[in-house]
Structures are given as structure tokens and as C-alpha cells.
Scaffold this motif. Structure first.
Motif, PDB file in Angstrom:
ATOM      1  N   HIS A 123       1.042  -1.287  -0.194  1.00 27.06           N
ATOM      2  CA  HIS A 123      -0.006  -0.146   0.168  1.00 27.06           C
ATOM      3  C   HIS A 123       1.033   1.217  -0.039  1.00 27.06           C
ATOM      4  N   VAL A 124       1.851   1.381   0.726  1.00 24.99           N
ATOM      5  CA  VAL A 124       2.790   2.367   0.711  1.00 24.99           C
ATOM      6  C   VAL A 124       3.573   2.529  -0.480  1.00 24.99           C
ATOM      7  N   VAL A 125       3.820   1.645  -1.311  1.00 31.37           N
ATOM      8  CA  VAL A 125       4.611   1.483  -2.639  1.00 31.37           C
ATOM      9  C   VAL A 125       3.689   2.334  -3.524  1.00 31.37           C
ATOM     10  N   TRP A 126       2.217   1.645  -3.293  1.00 30.04           N
ATOM     11  CA  TRP A 126       1.274   2.223  -4.317  1.00 30.04           C
ATOM     12  C   TRP A 126       1.065   3.836  -3.903  1.00 30.04           C
ATOM     13  N   ARG A 127       0.857   4.179  -2.575  1.00 29.07           N
ATOM     14  CA  ARG A 127       0.610   5.325  -2.684  1.00 29.07           C
ATOM     15  C   ARG A 127       1.726   6.403  -2.975  1.00 29.07           C
ATOM     16  N   ILE A 128       2.927   5.948  -2.741  1.00 30.48           N
ATOM     17  CA  ILE A 128       4.107   6.851  -3.233  1.00 30.48           C
ATOM     18  C   ILE A 128       4.081   7.055  -4.708  1.00 30.48           C
ATOM     19  N   ALA A 129       3.776   5.868  -5.403  1.00 32.88           N
ATOM     20  CA  ALA A 129       3.952   5.966  -6.961  1.00 32.88           C
ATOM     21  C   ALA A 129       2.787   6.804  -7.442  1.00 32.88           C
ATOM     22  N   ASP A 130       1.383   6.767  -6.705  1.00 32.42           N
ATOM     23  CA  ASP A 130       0.685   7.905  -7.290  1.00 32.42           C
ATOM     24  C   ASP A 130       0.872   9.265  -6.946  1.00 32.42           C
ATOM     25  N   LEU A 131       1.637   9.444  -5.849  1.00 30.75           N
ATOM     26  CA  LEU A 131       1.989  10.811  -5.687  1.00 30.75           C
ATOM     27  C   LEU A 131       3.112  11.215  -6.617  1.00 30.75           C
ATOM     28  N   LEU A 132       3.911  10.306  -7.018  1.00 28.50           N
ATOM     29  CA  LEU A 132       5.199  10.700  -8.218  1.00 28.50           C
ATOM     30  C   LEU A 132       4.530  10.725  -9.370  1.00 28.50           C
ATOM     31  N   GLY A 133       3.269  10.336  -9.717  1.00 27.35           N
ATOM     32  CA  GLY A 133       2.539  10.673 -10.824  1.00 27.35           C
ATOM     33  C   GLY A 133       3.038   9.262 -11.781  1.00 27.35           C
ATOM     34  N   VAL A 134       3.128   8.350 -11.052  1.00 27.87           N
ATOM     35  CA  VAL A 134       3.569   7.007 -11.956  1.00 27.87           C
ATOM     36  C   VAL A 134       2.178   6.246 -11.908  1.00 27.87           C
ATOM     37  N   ASP A 135       1.540   6.006 -13.235  1.00 32.38           N
ATOM     38  CA  ASP A 135       0.259   5.559 -13.272  1.00 32.38           C
ATOM     39  C   ASP A 135       0.010   4.044 -13.082  1.00 32.38           C
ATOM     40  N   GLY A 136      -1.027   3.519 -12.762  1.00 28.96           N
ATOM     41  CA  GLY A 136      -1.125   2.121 -12.117  1.00 28.96           C
ATOM     42  C   GLY A 136      -0.637   1.101 -13.132  1.00 28.96           C
ATOM     43  N   ARG A 137      -0.774   1.346 -14.266  1.00 26.97           N
ATOM     44  CA  ARG A 137      -0.097   0.290 -15.230  1.00 26.97           C
ATOM     45  C   ARG A 137       1.261   0.141 -14.929  1.00 26.97           C
ATOM     46  N   GLU A 138       2.021   1.150 -14.995  1.00 25.07           N
ATOM     47  CA  GLU A 138       3.531   1.164 -14.632  1.00 25.07           C
ATOM     48  C   GLU A 138       3.929   0.601 -13.602  1.00 25.07           C
ATOM     49  N   ARG A 139       2.984   0.930 -12.642  1.00 29.12           N
ATOM     50  CA  ARG A 139       3.341   0.622 -11.255  1.00 29.12           C
ATOM     51  C   ARG A 139       3.260  -0.874 -11.049  1.00 29.12           C
ATOM     52  N   VAL A 140       2.332  -1.470 -11.439  1.00 25.96           N
ATOM     53  CA  VAL A 140       1.964  -3.241 -11.860  1.00 25.96           C
ATOM     54  C   VAL A 140       3.160  -3.777 -12.495  1.00 25.96           C
ATOM     55  N   LEU A 141       3.404  -3.115 -13.530  1.00 25.76           N
ATOM     56  CA  LEU A 141       4.769  -3.677 -14.814  1.00 25.76           C
ATOM     57  C   LEU A 141       5.943  -3.543 -13.779  1.00 25.76           C
ATOM     58  N   ALA A 142       6.152  -2.362 -13.030  1.00 20.66           N
ATOM     59  CA  ALA A 142       7.266  -2.407 -12.137  1.00 20.66           C
ATOM     60  C   ALA A 142       7.307  -3.649 -11.062  1.00 20.66           C
ATOM     61  N   ARG A 143       6.175  -3.731 -10.488  1.00 20.63           N
ATOM     62  CA  ARG A 143       6.039  -4.819  -9.724  1.00 20.63           C
ATOM     63  C   ARG A 143       6.355  -6.220 -10.185  1.00 20.63           C
ATOM     64  N   GLN A 144       5.682  -6.461 -11.134  1.00 18.03           N
ATOM     65  CA  GLN A 144       5.982  -7.620 -11.895  1.00 18.03           C
ATOM     66  C   GLN A 144       7.476  -7.950 -12.240  1.00 18.03           C
ATOM     67  N   ARG A 145       7.978  -7.068 -12.824  1.00 19.79           N
ATOM     68  CA  ARG A 145       9.671  -6.941 -13.084  1.00 19.79           C
ATOM     69  C   ARG A 145      10.467  -7.519 -11.946  1.00 19.79           C
ATOM     70  N   VAL A 146       9.973  -6.688 -10.666  1.00 21.79           N
ATOM     71  CA  VAL A 146      10.742  -6.945  -9.635  1.00 21.79           C
ATOM     72  C   VAL A 146      10.434  -8.434  -8.994  1.00 21.79           C
ATOM     73  N   ALA A 147       9.189  -8.775  -9.043  1.00 25.88           N
ATOM     74  CA  ALA A 147       8.869 -10.005  -8.531  1.00 25.88           C
ATOM     75  C   ALA A 147       9.303 -11.024  -9.275  1.00 25.88           C
ATOM     76  N   ALA A 148       9.483 -10.933 -10.597  1.00 28.84           N
ATOM     77  CA  ALA A 148      10.202 -11.966 -11.488  1.00 28.84           C
ATOM     78  C   ALA A 148      11.788 -12.160 -11.028  1.00 28.84           C
ATOM     79  N   ARG A 149      12.399 -10.765 -10.800  1.00 35.42           N
ATOM     80  CA  ARG A 149      13.917 -10.964 -10.516  1.00 35.42           C
ATOM     81  C   ARG A 149      14.014 -11.668  -9.059  1.00 35.42           C
ATOM     82  N   VAL A 150      13.134 -11.419  -8.103  1.00 37.88           N
ATOM     83  CA  VAL A 150      13.485 -11.824  -6.754  1.00 37.88           C
ATOM     84  C   VAL A 150      12.797 -12.963  -6.465  1.00 37.88           C
TER      85      VAL A 150
END
Length: 162
Positions: A123-150
Motif C-alpha cells: 500500500h505504501v508503494v502504491w501511494r508513493i507511486a501515485d504521488l510521484l505520478g506513476v500510473d497504475g499500469r506502470e506501477r504494476v509492471l514495475a512490481r511484476q519485473r521485480v517479483a520476477a527478479r526476486v
């Protein structure tokens, strides 16, 4: 005249405080947000601390005492903050869109550093991404990239996250 007063005030604060980076420094703002993410679940474990130090060394080009100073300044700024906006507004002024998306990836790396998904960290990551102006799609893609790496399971709930 103003410089004399400023120097006098710096002298009152002490040498350590005068050298401490300010919360409006983009690096301090970023580290404060890192602390906010890793501390969201109430526990900062050894894996999260190690990943935070590693991230500061690699992405922020710090080493030795530079890492410690930035960690101390970021921790203090996070502790004294009343909201996330103070930090995200600093970063938004200094980062272009691609850099903001990369920053969100760094947040996800910290959120998953302990090997577990925690809804408060997410939730905190979601909120920070929102405040930074990173849209939901990019936030989810970023999460997927990291989840795949780790190797963190997303439990198939990406559709609900957009």
C-alpha cells in the motif's frame, strides 16, 4: 549581515547538524521513502537493512560513511515527517518519468527484500507511486519485473491492482 546570522545559527546547532543533509535533498527524500516502505509492516529485518544499504551503494553511488550519513538523514527525515508528499514532491521535481518508474521498482525491491508480500508495504508503494505520478499500469509492471527478479509470488492479483 545575513551571512553572519546564518553562521551564528549553524554554530548553535553544532557541526554534526550543520553537515547533515537536508530533507529537501533528493537523496534524503528517497531514503526517507525507502524507510517508510521497509518499516510499513512494523519490522525492519536484516534482509531489508542489507538490501537498503546495497541499493544506496549501487543506485546512489555512496560508500562507507556516505551510506551511513544518508541512512541516518533519511531515517530521521522519515521519523519527523507527517506525510509522504514532502518527499515525493522533492523527487517529482528532480526525476523524469523514467526515473520515477525506476524509483518505484526500487521501492518494490525493498518491499520484497524480506521474501514476503506484505499488504502494508504494498500500500505504501502504491501511494508513493501515485504521488510521484506513476500510473497504475506502470506501477504494476514495475512490481511484476521485480517479483520476477526476486522470485516473489504475486498470487495472481494483478488485475485487482490496476
Amino acid at each position: 549581515m545575513f551571512e553572519t546570522v546564518r553562521d551564528f545559527i549553524k554554530g548553535l546547532r553544532g557541526e554534526d547538524e550543520a553537515r547533515r543533509p537536508a530533507a529537501d535533498d533528493p537523496d534524503v527524500a528517497a531514503v526517507a521513502l525507502f524507510f517508510h516502505v521497509v518499516g510499513a509492516d512494523g519490522v525492519i529485518d536484516a534482509a531489508e537493512s542489507a538490501r537498503l544499504r546495497s541499493l544506496i551503494a549501487s543506485d546512489y553511488g555512496k560508500s562507507g560513511s556516505g551510506i551511513t550519513e544518508l541512512l541516518d538523514a533519511g531515517r530521521e527525515a522519515d521519523r519527523e515527517s507527517v506525510d509522504l508528499y514532502a518527499f515525493t514532491s522533492v523527487l517529482k521535481r528532480h526525476l523524469d518519468e523514467a526515473a520515477r518508474i525506476h524509483f518505484v521498482e526500487l521501492l518494490w525491491e525493498l518491499a520484497y527484500a524480506d521474501g514476503a508480500r506484505h499488504e502494508l508495504e504494498e500500500h505504501v508503494v502504491w501511494r508513493i507511486a501515485d504521488l510521484l505520478g506513476v500510473d497504475g499500469r506502470e506501477r504494476v509492471l514495475a512490481r511484476q519485473r521485480v517479483a520476477a527478479r526476486v522470485g516473489t509470488s504475486l498470487d495472481g492479483d494483478d488485475a485487482a491492482d490496476t
